[in-house]
Scaffold this motif. Structure first.
Motif, PDB file in Angstrom:
ATOM      1  N   PHE A 367       0.819  -1.214   0.000  1.00 46.13           N
ATOM      2  CA  PHE A 367       0.000   0.000   0.000  1.00 46.13           C
ATOM      3  C   PHE A 367       0.851   1.261   0.000  1.00 46.13           C
ATOM      4  O   PHE A 367       0.334   2.359  -0.096  1.00 46.13           O
ATOM      5  CB  PHE A 367      -0.953  -0.006   1.209  1.00 46.13           C
ATOM      6  CG  PHE A 367      -1.953  -1.129   1.122  1.00 46.13           C
ATOM      7  CD1 PHE A 367      -3.171  -0.940   0.494  1.00 46.13           C
ATOM      8  CD2 PHE A 367      -1.631  -2.390   1.613  1.00 46.13           C
ATOM      9  CE1 PHE A 367      -4.071  -1.990   0.371  1.00 46.13           C
ATOM     10  CE2 PHE A 367      -2.526  -3.446   1.492  1.00 46.13           C
ATOM     11  CZ  PHE A 367      -3.741  -3.244   0.869  1.00 46.13           C
ATOM     12  N   SER A 369       2.386   3.014  -2.044  1.00 51.47           N
ATOM     13  CA  SER A 369       2.572   3.402  -3.443  1.00 51.47           C
ATOM     14  C   SER A 369       1.373   4.218  -3.860  1.00 51.47           C
ATOM     15  O   SER A 369       0.251   3.967  -3.413  1.00 51.47           O
ATOM     16  CB  SER A 369       2.676   2.157  -4.322  1.00 51.47           C
ATOM     17  OG  SER A 369       2.479   2.499  -5.669  1.00 51.47           O
ATOM     18  N   SER A 370       1.616   5.195  -4.714  1.00 46.66           N
ATOM     19  CA  SER A 370       0.496   5.979  -5.231  1.00 46.66           C
ATOM     20  C   SER A 370       0.026   5.405  -6.557  1.00 46.66           C
ATOM     21  O   SER A 370      -0.856   5.957  -7.197  1.00 46.66           O
ATOM     22  CB  SER A 370       0.919   7.437  -5.414  1.00 46.66           C
ATOM     23  OG  SER A 370       1.921   7.510  -6.411  1.00 46.66           O
ATOM     24  N   LEU A 371       0.648   4.299  -6.980  1.00 43.17           N
ATOM     25  CA  LEU A 371       0.309   3.659  -8.256  1.00 43.17           C
ATOM     26  C   LEU A 371       0.448   4.638  -9.421  1.00 43.17           C
ATOM     27  O   LEU A 371      -0.342   4.612 -10.359  1.00 43.17           O
ATOM     28  CB  LEU A 371      -1.108   3.081  -8.222  1.00 43.17           C
ATOM     29  CG  LEU A 371      -1.374   2.018  -7.148  1.00 43.17           C
ATOM     30  CD1 LEU A 371      -2.823   1.556  -7.200  1.00 43.17           C
ATOM     31  CD2 LEU A 371      -0.442   0.818  -7.311  1.00 43.17           C
ATOM     32  N   HIS A 386       2.932  -1.559 -11.194  1.00 47.98           N
ATOM     33  CA  HIS A 386       1.709  -1.020 -10.580  1.00 47.98           C
ATOM     34  C   HIS A 386       0.589  -2.060 -10.614  1.00 47.98           C
ATOM     35  O   HIS A 386      -0.183  -2.171  -9.671  1.00 47.98           O
ATOM     36  CB  HIS A 386       1.303   0.280 -11.253  1.00 47.98           C
ATOM     37  CG  HIS A 386       1.230   0.199 -12.744  1.00 47.98           C
ATOM     38  ND1 HIS A 386       2.322  -0.113 -13.531  1.00 47.98           N
ATOM     39  CD2 HIS A 386       0.200   0.348 -13.594  1.00 47.98           C
ATOM     40  CE1 HIS A 386       1.962  -0.124 -14.793  1.00 47.98           C
ATOM     41  NE2 HIS A 386       0.681   0.140 -14.872  1.00 47.98           N
ATOM     42  N   ASP A 387       0.526  -2.848 -11.680  1.00 42.85           N
ATOM     43  CA  ASP A 387      -0.476  -3.927 -11.719  1.00 42.85           C
ATOM     44  C   ASP A 387      -0.178  -4.975 -10.647  1.00 42.85           C
ATOM     45  O   ASP A 387      -1.071  -5.469  -9.956  1.00 42.85           O
ATOM     46  CB  ASP A 387      -0.478  -4.620 -13.086  1.00 42.85           C
ATOM     47  CG  ASP A 387      -1.085  -3.736 -14.170  1.00 42.85           C
ATOM     48  OD1 ASP A 387      -1.798  -2.780 -13.810  1.00 42.85           O
ATOM     49  OD2 ASP A 387      -0.823  -3.996 -15.356  1.00 42.85           O
ATOM     50  N   LEU A 389       1.387  -4.543  -7.897  1.00 38.88           N
ATOM     51  CA  LEU A 389       1.083  -3.985  -6.567  1.00 38.88           C
ATOM     52  C   LEU A 389      -0.400  -4.149  -6.251  1.00 38.88           C
ATOM     53  O   LEU A 389      -0.771  -4.522  -5.136  1.00 38.88           O
ATOM     54  CB  LEU A 389       1.467  -2.507  -6.520  1.00 38.88           C
ATOM     55  CG  LEU A 389       2.953  -2.224  -6.289  1.00 38.88           C
ATOM     56  CD1 LEU A 389       3.288  -0.770  -6.605  1.00 38.88           C
ATOM     57  CD2 LEU A 389       3.338  -2.543  -4.854  1.00 38.88           C
ATOM     58  N   VAL A 390      -1.232  -3.884  -7.239  1.00 39.52           N
ATOM     59  CA  VAL A 390      -2.672  -4.014  -7.021  1.00 39.52           C
ATOM     60  C   VAL A 390      -3.035  -5.476  -6.749  1.00 39.52           C
ATOM     61  O   VAL A 390      -3.825  -5.783  -5.857  1.00 39.52           O
ATOM     62  CB  VAL A 390      -3.455  -3.470  -8.237  1.00 39.52           C
ATOM     63  CG1 VAL A 390      -4.927  -3.809  -8.120  1.00 39.52           C
ATOM     64  CG2 VAL A 390      -3.264  -1.970  -8.356  1.00 39.52           C
ATOM     65  N   ARG A 391      -2.410  -6.386  -7.497  1.00 32.18           N
ATOM     66  CA  ARG A 391      -2.714  -7.811  -7.287  1.00 32.18           C
ATOM     67  C   ARG A 391      -2.249  -8.277  -5.910  1.00 32.18           C
ATOM     68  O   ARG A 391      -2.925  -9.067  -5.256  1.00 32.18           O
ATOM     69  CB  ARG A 391      -2.042  -8.657  -8.371  1.00 32.18           C
ATOM     70  CG  ARG A 391      -2.811  -8.572  -9.677  1.00 32.18           C
ATOM     71  CD  ARG A 391      -2.111  -9.309 -10.801  1.00 32.18           C
ATOM     72  NE  ARG A 391      -2.436  -8.638 -12.057  1.00 32.18           N
ATOM     73  CZ  ARG A 391      -1.675  -8.640 -13.140  1.00 32.18           C
ATOM     74  NH1 ARG A 391      -0.530  -9.299 -13.152  1.00 32.18           N
ATOM     75  NH2 ARG A 391      -2.048  -8.007 -14.212  1.00 32.18           N
ATOM     76  N   ARG A 393      -1.963  -6.379  -3.291  1.00 32.36           N
ATOM     77  CA  ARG A 393      -2.901  -5.769  -2.335  1.00 32.36           C
ATOM     78  C   ARG A 393      -4.140  -6.648  -2.172  1.00 32.36           C
ATOM     79  O   ARG A 393      -4.631  -6.844  -1.066  1.00 32.36           O
ATOM     80  CB  ARG A 393      -3.356  -4.394  -2.831  1.00 32.36           C
ATOM     81  CG  ARG A 393      -2.316  -3.321  -2.664  1.00 32.36           C
ATOM     82  CD  ARG A 393      -2.848  -1.996  -3.162  1.00 32.36           C
ATOM     83  NE  ARG A 393      -1.823  -0.969  -3.077  1.00 32.36           N
ATOM     84  CZ  ARG A 393      -2.030   0.311  -3.362  1.00 32.36           C
ATOM     85  NH1 ARG A 393      -3.221   0.717  -3.756  1.00 32.36           N
ATOM     86  NH2 ARG A 393      -1.052   1.181  -3.275  1.00 32.36           N
ATOM     87  N   ALA A 394      -4.616  -7.146  -3.318  1.00 29.70           N
ATOM     88  CA  ALA A 394      -5.838  -7.945  -3.278  1.00 29.70           C
ATOM     89  C   ALA A 394      -5.647  -9.218  -2.464  1.00 29.70           C
ATOM     90  O   ALA A 394      -6.598  -9.771  -1.916  1.00 29.70           O
ATOM     91  CB  ALA A 394      -6.275  -8.285  -4.694  1.00 29.70           C
ATOM     92  N   HIS A 401      -8.238  -4.642   7.151  1.00 30.52           N
ATOM     93  CA  HIS A 401      -8.838  -4.768   5.826  1.00 30.52           C
ATOM     94  C   HIS A 401     -10.178  -5.473   5.890  1.00 30.52           C
ATOM     95  O   HIS A 401     -11.094  -5.141   5.161  1.00 30.52           O
ATOM     96  CB  HIS A 401      -7.894  -5.524   4.894  1.00 30.52           C
ATOM     97  CG  HIS A 401      -6.610  -4.814   4.689  1.00 30.52           C
ATOM     98  ND1 HIS A 401      -5.389  -5.426   4.767  1.00 30.52           N
ATOM     99  CD2 HIS A 401      -6.360  -3.510   4.449  1.00 30.52           C
ATOM    100  CE1 HIS A 401      -4.435  -4.533   4.579  1.00 30.52           C
ATOM    101  NE2 HIS A 401      -4.991  -3.369   4.381  1.00 30.52           N
TER     102      HIS A 401
END
Ligand code: SF4
Lengths: 467, 194
Positions: A367, A369-371, A386-387, A389-391, A393-394, A401
């Motif tokens: 988290f 990161s500002s992506l 960035h992708d 990072l999102v994955r 995070r999920a 959370h």
């Protein structure tokens, strides 16, 4: 896996929020990071203007995607060829297995002094601690790493480990080591370190290096550097142990040549590294230097679990450090605040993947990161960081959370009912008017407190310009 | 010198110069004198030479010795022990003299191949590095040079060192400083073929 050493540092016990706050308050650190980022940016711009970086990057991506696609086969070939050249290959499932192999070897050979060149894999497995626990002396010989070892700190950057320290801080560390009064100029400090570390090269029994990549075609290990210490580490001691992450393989010399060219462009903004050491087996008959024994330790440490998943591209990484310099987060807080050997965008992806999703750092780093995607632009092998990072995070779940998720579920249920939606909006409007002054809410109670601790919230739409 | 060779050596030297190495194109008759001049400029007291017929043919060792420089030849020189070769004992101003197997024009890289007569540590244990490269060994690209180095039948060389700069470090404030662990100066003599 039980008994696995955590990737993160045991000494970073403060929570991430506290570590970043501390880093942000450190003016010297901010200045050092600013200077480092600017110097990297300038060199990078110059080198990209002279070279077709975009095309080279597309080819590098193709190479790495292909290598990771064929990883089991390439690793088998590498292992076979290294063995044929007289080397000993061992596969280590985790950090403990890798450390144990090396400390057992050192004990069996009666070694007392280990000289090391820079290696992120050995940082990851905390090899130095394991060696010291077994009663041996280990000395880092890369200048930046040595400074950190003396200062009792960990690297803040993959390529430039001591980039968070300035010259005076370095001088103090070196004076404390030798007890000598040292001049303040950079040349003298470097010359001093050169002499001190030559004592280590002259008597080390074992040299330990990392591996930038192995070339499967011939069973050759590539160690890239600029100082010359990796050559000394791999040429003088009786035994050379090379530690590599299992993903660091390329197919053949054509691929190797390409990666060898793009790596320094991304890492140091130069179109060639000063030295590349290409090692195929131990010294050959008749040779008067080079190790008598070569051991290659291939580390899994959670990597194989990524193969075939939507996070596999994290294995394409060639550890150039460009995404760190490019990242507005890293440039603000530096690598130390991450509390993991791998910092910056790639560190925020890799740490949870290698360590497991459970720990505090693992659940928070993705988290940080500002992506913004600057890491993807900087990456020489085109990893969509960035992708990833999102994955990641999920995948991370913590109590906080879970609470958030429950809240959002309630909200979405309410808003799918028109009457409940209208009611909630009307109430929010009244609430905001009451909480705000002159069109802005500066401090909200309850669930809104988090938001207004950082920023103001307009209570009318369109917002009135702030005074 | 053939025009393509001239372009290649020009490319090599220009790229190396950007990384603060120096070099020159010399003819065979002038190579030994050029080596001696460089040694004098560096103030070298002892030279460690690869045992390579190229150096013998050019008379490099003889010329250096004639100028009063102590000359050691690999692998006998190795008998001195690491402390001395590293400059911890005896003269500190030393020079390693190598004969690269190939030189790469694009981006400027020397390909040093190890062997019984050519220790892999010659250039980095010394304070300075003088490389003597026959012009016929120039290649255009790194890929070409590496494929050629490793394409031969039989065993690959146990060590190949690519050298593209003097030893340097940017570990203090990201400002490049020379002589971290390896050679503080790198000079390349491209020798025109007779
Ligand atoms: S993710 Fe890309 S930019 Fe970051 S260290 Fe790895 S290769 Fe370099």
């Amino acid at each position: 896996m039980s008994g696995r050493r955590p990737v993160v540092y045991s000494d970073t016990t403060a929570p991430l929020r506290e570590r970043t706050r501390e880093a942000l308050a450190d003016d010297a650190l901010a200045a050092n990071l600013r200077a480092a980022g600017a110097s990297w940016g300038a060199a990078r711009t110059r080198i990209s203007a002279e070279n077709p970086f975009a095309e080279m990057r597309a080819r590098a991506r193709e190479i790495r995607r292909g290598d990771i696609g064929d990883l089991p086969e390439l690793l088998a070939r590498l292992e076979e060829r290294v063995t044929a050249a007289g080397g000993v290959v061992t596969r280590a499932a985790d950090a403990d297995a890798a450390c144990r192999y090396i400390t057992d070897l050192a004990a069996a050979r009666g070694a007392t002094l280990v000289a090391k060149s820079k290696s992120m894999a050995t940082e990851e497995i905390k090899l130095n601690e394991a060696i010291e626990e077994s009663g041996l002396r280990v000395v880092e010989t890369d200048l930046g790493e040595w400074i950190l070892q003396l200062a009792g700190q960990h690297p803040s950057h993959i390529v430039a480990p001591a980039v968070h320290l300035n010259k005076e801080q370095v001088r103090q560390v070196l004076m404390a080591e030798s007890g000598w009064e040292l001049p303040t100029d950079r040349e003298a400090l470097v010359a001093h370190a050169r002499t001190r570390l030559r004592e280590v090269f002259a008597s080390a029994d074992i040299g330990i290096s990392g591996v930038n990549f192995g070339v499967a075609e011939t069973g050759t290990i590539c160690v890239v550097e600029n100082e010359g210490n990796a050559r000394l580490v791999t040429a003088l001691p009786r035994i050379h142990v090379a530690v590599m992450g299992m993903e660091r393989v390329v197919r053949d010399w054509d691929e190797a040549a390409h990666i060898l060219q793009i790596l320094p462009m991304a890492a140091i903004g130069d179109d060639a590294a000063g030295y590349v050491n290409l090692i195929t087996g131990p010294r050959a008959p008749g040779e008067a230097d080079g190790p008598e024994e070569l051991h290659l330790v291939i580390l899994d440490g959670g990597r194989s679990a990524l193969l075939g998943t939507d996070l596999e591209e994290a294995l394409d990484c060639i550890r150039c450090g460009a995404c760190l310099y490019s990242c507005p987060m890293w440039r603000s807080v530096g690598g130390q605040a991450y509390g993991s050997p791998y910092s910056g965008p790639i560190g925020s992806v890799l740490t949870p993947l290698l360590e497991g999703m459970e720990g505090e750092r693992s659940s928070e780093l993705p988290f940080m990161s500002s992506l913004c995607g600057s890491c993807h632009d900087a990456c020489p092998v085109g990893i969509p960081l960035h992708d990833l990072l999102v994955r990641v995070r999920a995948r991370v779940t913590t109590t906080a959370h879970r609470r958030d998720r429950a809240r959002f579920r309630l909200w979405s249920r309410a808003w799918s009912n028109p009457a409940a939606y209208r009611l909630s909006v009307a109430m929010a409007r009244i609430g905001l008017r009451l909480a705000g002054r002159r069109g802005w809410a500066r401090r909200l109670p309850g669930p809104g407190a988090e938001w207004t601790s950082q920023r103001d919230l307009p209570t009318r739409w369109p917002p009135t310009p702030p005074r | 010198m053939a025009p393509d060779t001239a372009a290649l050596s020009e490319g090599l030297l220009a790229a190396l110069a950007r990384r603060r190495a120096t070099g020159a194109v010399v003819d065979a008759a002038g190579a030994a004198a050029a080596a001696a001049a460089r040694a004098a400029e560096w103030g070298v007291e002892r030279a460690l030479l690869a045992d390579d017929p190229v150096l013998g043919d050019l008379g490099v060792g003889g010329r250096l010795a004639g100028d009063g420089c102590e000359v050691l030849v690999w692998p006998d020189g190795r008998g001195r022990g690491w402390r001395e070769l590293l400059g911890l004992e005896g003269p500190e101003l030393t020079m390693g003299v190598t004969v690269p197997r190939l030189g790469v024009a694009e981006r400027g890289t020397l390909v040093l191949e190890t062997g019984p007569g050519h220790g892999r540590s010659i250039d980095v244990v010394s304070m300075y590095h003088l490389a003597v490269l026959p012009a016929s060994r120039l290649r255009a690209t790194l890929a070409e040079a590496l494929v050629e180095t490793y394409a031969r039948d039989g065993r690959a060389p146990s060590a190949v060192s690519l050298v593209s700069a003097p030893s340097r470090t940017s570990d203090i404030e990201k400002i490049s400083t020379l002589g971290a662990h390896g050679a503080k100066g790198l000079h390349v003599l491209v020798v025109e073929d007779r």
